[in-house]
Design a protein around this motif. Structure first.
Motif, PDB file in Angstrom:
ATOM      1  N   LEU A  29       0.839  -1.195   0.000  1.00 15.39           N
ATOM      2  CA  LEU A  29       0.000   0.000   0.000  1.00 15.39           C
ATOM      3  C   LEU A  29       0.875   1.246   0.000  1.00 15.39           C
ATOM      4  CD1 LEU A  29      -3.282   0.586   1.674  1.00 15.39           C
ATOM      5  CD2 LEU A  29      -1.466   2.109   2.438  1.00 15.39           C
ATOM      6  N   VAL A  30       0.434   2.267  -0.706  1.00 21.55           N
ATOM      7  CA  VAL A  30       1.076   3.578  -0.653  1.00 21.55           C
ATOM      8  C   VAL A  30       0.106   4.552  -0.002  1.00 21.55           C
ATOM      9  CG1 VAL A  30       2.006   5.510  -1.983  1.00 21.55           C
ATOM     10  CG2 VAL A  30       2.539   3.156  -2.675  1.00 21.55           C
ATOM     11  N   ASP A  31       0.544   5.180   1.090  1.00 18.21           N
ATOM     12  CA  ASP A  31      -0.248   6.195   1.781  1.00 18.21           C
ATOM     13  C   ASP A  31       0.376   7.549   1.452  1.00 18.21           C
ATOM     14  OD1 ASP A  31      -1.831   7.699   3.418  1.00 18.21           O
ATOM     15  OD2 ASP A  31      -1.392   6.591   5.267  1.00 18.21           O
ATOM     16  N   LEU A  32      -0.271   8.308   0.568  1.00 17.56           N
ATOM     17  CA  LEU A  32       0.346   9.521   0.034  1.00 17.56           C
ATOM     18  C   LEU A  32       0.375  10.684   1.027  1.00 17.56           C
ATOM     19  CD1 LEU A  32      -0.855   9.676  -3.694  1.00 17.56           C
ATOM     20  CD2 LEU A  32       1.406   9.118  -2.803  1.00 17.56           C
ATOM     21  N   TYR A  33      -0.504  10.668   2.013  1.00 19.48           N
ATOM     22  CA  TYR A  33      -0.555  11.762   2.995  1.00 19.48           C
ATOM     23  C   TYR A  33      -0.651  11.131   4.383  1.00 19.48           C
ATOM     24  CZ  TYR A  33      -1.949  13.909  -1.415  1.00 19.48           C
ATOM     25  OH  TYR A  33      -2.012  14.296  -2.731  1.00 19.48           O
ATOM     26  N   ALA A  42       2.130  -0.636  -6.094  1.00 22.08           N
ATOM     27  CA  ALA A  42       1.016  -0.651  -5.138  1.00 22.08           C
ATOM     28  C   ALA A  42      -0.178  -1.474  -5.608  1.00 22.08           C
ATOM     29  CB  ALA A  42       0.562   0.771  -4.833  1.00 22.08           C
ATOM     30  N   ASP A  43      -0.723  -2.240  -4.665  1.00 15.94           N
ATOM     31  CA  ASP A  43      -2.029  -2.879  -4.858  1.00 15.94           C
ATOM     32  C   ASP A  43      -3.155  -1.940  -4.417  1.00 15.94           C
ATOM     33  OD1 ASP A  43      -1.096  -5.710  -5.480  1.00 15.94           O
ATOM     34  OD2 ASP A  43      -0.139  -5.365  -3.533  1.00 15.94           O
ATOM     35  N   ARG A  44      -2.788  -0.942  -3.590  1.00 15.03           N
ATOM     36  CA  ARG A  44      -3.788  -0.062  -3.007  1.00 15.03           C
ATOM     37  C   ARG A  44      -3.104   1.269  -2.681  1.00 15.03           C
ATOM     38  NH1 ARG A  44      -8.680  -1.800  -0.436  1.00 15.03           N
ATOM     39  NH2 ARG A  44      -7.934  -3.941  -0.725  1.00 15.03           N
ATOM     40  N   VAL A  45      -3.822   2.374  -2.909  1.00 14.52           N
ATOM     41  CA  VAL A  45      -3.276   3.705  -2.624  1.00 14.52           C
ATOM     42  C   VAL A  45      -4.299   4.478  -1.799  1.00 14.52           C
ATOM     43  CG1 VAL A  45      -2.299   5.842  -3.559  1.00 14.52           C
ATOM     44  CG2 VAL A  45      -2.044   3.694  -4.837  1.00 14.52           C
ATOM     45  N   ASN A  46      -3.832   5.080  -0.712  1.00 18.09           N
ATOM     46  CA  ASN A  46      -4.697   5.902   0.132  1.00 18.09           C
ATOM     47  C   ASN A  46      -4.364   7.371  -0.107  1.00 18.09           C
ATOM     48  OD1 ASN A  46      -6.740   5.806   2.332  1.00 18.09           O
ATOM     49  ND2 ASN A  46      -5.191   7.026   3.409  1.00 18.09           N
ATOM     50  N   LEU A  47      -5.394   8.166  -0.455  1.00 23.49           N
ATOM     51  CA  LEU A  47      -5.224   9.590  -0.707  1.00 23.49           C
ATOM     52  C   LEU A  47      -6.039  10.379   0.315  1.00 23.49           C
ATOM     53  CD1 LEU A  47      -5.670   8.137  -3.882  1.00 23.49           C
ATOM     54  CD2 LEU A  47      -4.484  10.276  -4.327  1.00 23.49           C
ATOM     55  N   VAL A 105       1.995   4.859  -9.135  1.00 25.90           N
ATOM     56  CA  VAL A 105       2.465   3.827  -8.207  1.00 25.90           C
ATOM     57  C   VAL A 105       1.633   2.553  -8.279  1.00 25.90           C
ATOM     58  CG1 VAL A 105       3.427   5.537  -6.637  1.00 25.90           C
ATOM     59  CG2 VAL A 105       1.109   4.696  -6.241  1.00 25.90           C
ATOM     60  N   LEU A 106       0.434   2.600  -8.872  1.00 27.89           N
ATOM     61  CA  LEU A 106      -0.356   1.366  -9.031  1.00 27.89           C
ATOM     62  C   LEU A 106       0.394   0.358  -9.906  1.00 27.89           C
ATOM     63  CD1 LEU A 106      -4.104   2.319  -9.675  1.00 27.89           C
ATOM     64  CD2 LEU A 106      -3.170   1.065  -7.725  1.00 27.89           C
ATOM     65  N   LYS A 107       0.240  -0.912  -9.609  1.00 23.47           N
ATOM     66  CA  LYS A 107       0.875  -1.953 -10.423  1.00 23.47           C
ATOM     67  C   LYS A 107       0.322  -1.900 -11.845  1.00 23.47           C
ATOM     68  CE  LYS A 107       2.054  -5.103  -6.655  1.00 23.47           C
ATOM     69  NZ  LYS A 107       1.828  -6.422  -6.023  1.00 23.47           N
ATOM     70  N   LYS A 108       1.221  -1.766 -12.799  1.00 20.67           N
ATOM     71  CA  LYS A 108       0.787  -1.519 -14.179  1.00 20.67           C
ATOM     72  C   LYS A 108       0.131  -2.731 -14.825  1.00 20.67           C
ATOM     73  CE  LYS A 108       5.328  -2.555 -16.195  1.00 20.67           C
ATOM     74  NZ  LYS A 108       6.473  -2.009 -16.984  1.00 20.67           N
ATOM     75  N   ASP A 109       0.436  -3.937 -14.340  1.00 23.06           N
ATOM     76  CA  ASP A 109      -0.130  -5.139 -14.963  1.00 23.06           C
ATOM     77  C   ASP A 109      -1.437  -5.589 -14.325  1.00 23.06           C
ATOM     78  OD1 ASP A 109       1.966  -5.343 -16.798  1.00 23.06           O
ATOM     79  OD2 ASP A 109       3.206  -6.491 -15.400  1.00 23.06           O
ATOM     80  N   THR A 110      -1.624  -5.260 -13.040  1.00 25.50           N
ATOM     81  CA  THR A 110      -2.822  -5.742 -12.339  1.00 25.50           C
ATOM     82  C   THR A 110      -3.702  -4.614 -11.790  1.00 25.50           C
ATOM     83  OG1 THR A 110      -1.538  -5.967 -10.303  1.00 25.50           O
ATOM     84  CG2 THR A 110      -1.746  -7.932 -11.694  1.00 25.50           C
ATOM     85  N   GLY A 111      -3.133  -3.403 -11.662  1.00 22.06           N
ATOM     86  CA  GLY A 111      -3.908  -2.309 -11.096  1.00 22.06           C
ATOM     87  C   GLY A 111      -4.163  -2.500  -9.611  1.00 22.06           C
ATOM     88  N   GLY A 112      -5.229  -1.863  -9.119  1.00 15.82           N
ATOM     89  CA  GLY A 112      -5.541  -1.959  -7.691  1.00 15.82           C
ATOM     90  C   GLY A 112      -6.686  -1.047  -7.320  1.00 15.82           C
TER      91      GLY A 112
END
Length: 414
Positions: A209-213, A274-279, A295-302
């Motif tokens: 997971l990427v937590d941007l803030y 990332a499989d998941r991104v929190n904004l 940052v999302l995985k380009k082949d599978t997204g999320g």
């Protein structure tokens, strides 16, 4: 009153009957008593006025130590504080001083954080440290601070004055997670508790997971501790929040599963992780959308969790017309103003009683289209986006709601 599940409606009818007669004692809560029964508190001085229908068989019992209601437990410290201050200011008490005494405050461990309009009248200043020692004693604290307005510096830095004590670092336990931060340099947002609980229940096992803030870890920690995320990249540009986040990760034993990226998240160099991104930024996280797509995985997204403040104009008053009771699940049961049912969430279930307003629906659909375009432009191929859920976190101002859009993003199949 019988406490069996089949008798709950009977207990509710009895409570309504007592409330109509103004006999219910709000200082105490309903509680179980021996014999599988429930006791409803009644004002003793009004027992002679008690008049119940014959079909409501009850008996009067005297409970030696009734359980105080939540409202009464909240009022008790405030009453103690007011009484102590009256004694401190014998002979000079006034309505102006009465208005200055807070009815509510935030508590962080042994520190109480007062609202900015507390104790502003001139007579309080003459008391000096005696005032803050009295406040601390009455509220069961050792340190006292007062909140000011948040600074418009892009980091939501609080203006907080420490009134009693030497150190602003506190520890706050929330949903089993220990947060630590300096109240004079970082904010804690108790109003986001419903969203923190929600993300803690998401199925994130094995995900990155990427937590941007990230702040002090409002959402980073629930994702790690409860939702089971394998790893979190936490981005934060406030150096004080970065220090607090580092300490909080250590406190909760998850430091090895998180990397802190200090600085402007718009300059983040991560790609395809990332499989998941929190904004989690309001009033808008729109500046972070291109980063989230990168940052999302380009082949599978999320999945993206997109926070935003959405304005909802007041609905026009509808003419009063008689209507038949609607069956549950029928179009008439959707509510007035043409509101539709809340969209399905991750588990495919509707949020009970929730409603998706037309303005929220339009915002969700417009955001989904924007994200779809950004992803297609970034990768040079079609993507699809699907609205999974729209969560109303809180009313941020009159007719403005803090919403979270759960948006699934996947590369389109050839």
């Amino acid at each position: 009153v019988p406490a069996l599940a089949a008798e709950r409606r009977f207990a509710q009818r009895l409570r309504e009957c007592l409330e109509e007669q103004q006999l219910l004692d709000g200082r105490y809560q309903l509680q179980q008593v021996p014999g599988g029964r429930v006791a409803l508190p009644v004002l003793e001085e009004k027992l002679s006025q008690l008049c119940l229908p014959a079909e409501m068989p009850c008996e009067l019992v005297r409970i030696q130590d009734p359980v105080p209601s939540r409202a009464a437990r909240r009022r008790a410290p405030a009453r103690t504080l007011r009484d102590e201050l009256r004694r401190l200011l014998r002979g000079t008490w006034s309505e102006e001083l009465e208005r200055d005494v807070p009815h509510a405050w935030q508590r962080h461990g042994d520190l109480v954080l007062l609202s900015e309009d507390s104790f502003r009248a001139a007579p309080w200043e003459r008391l000096g440290s005696a005032l803050w020692e009295t406040v601390a004693s009455a509220l069961g604290a050792r340190r006292v601070a007062r909140r000011g307005r948040v600074m418009p510096d892009g980091m939501r830095t609080p203006r907080v004055t420490l009134l009693l004590g030497q150190d602003g670092w506190v520890e706050h336990v929330d949903n089993g997670i220990r947060y630590t931060f300096d109240v004079t340099k970082c904010m804690f947002s108790p109003g986001n508790i419903t969203e923190k609980l929600r993300v803690a229940s998401l199925p994130c096992s094995g995900e990155v997971l990427v937590d941007l803030y990230a702040g002090i870890g409002y959402f980073t920690l629930p994702f790690l501790v409860h939702a089971g995320a394998a790893f979190v990249h936490a981005c934060e540009w406030n150096s004080h929040a970065v220090e607090a986040l580092h300490r909080t990760l250590v406190l909760n034993g998850v430091r090895d599963r998180c990397h802190i990226h200090a600085g402007d998240s718009r300059q983040l160099e991560l790609r395809d992780v990332a499989d998941r991104v929190n904004l989690g930024l309001i009033p808008s996280s729109e500046q972070g959308w291109p980063v989230a797509c990168r940052v999302l995985k380009k082949d599978t997204g999320g999945v993206l969790h997109i926070h935003h403040n959405v304005e909802t104009p007041p609905a026009p008053a509808l003419p009063q017309t008689p209507a038949l009771p609607a069956e549950r699940g029928s179009p008439e049961a959707a509510g007035s103003g043409g509101e539709a049912q809340h969209p399905a969430g991750h588990g495919g279930k509707e949020a009970p009683g929730a409603r998706l307003r037309p303005e929220w629906q339009r915002w969700a659909e417009a955001t989904a289209a924007r994200i779809q375009g950004l992803l297609a432009e970034l990768h040079g191929r079609p993507w699809r986006t699907s609205v999974l859920h729209v969560e109303a976190v809180k009313s941020y101002a009159p007719h403005v709601h803090h919403l979270v859009l759960d948006l699934e993003c996947r590369p389109a199949l050839p």
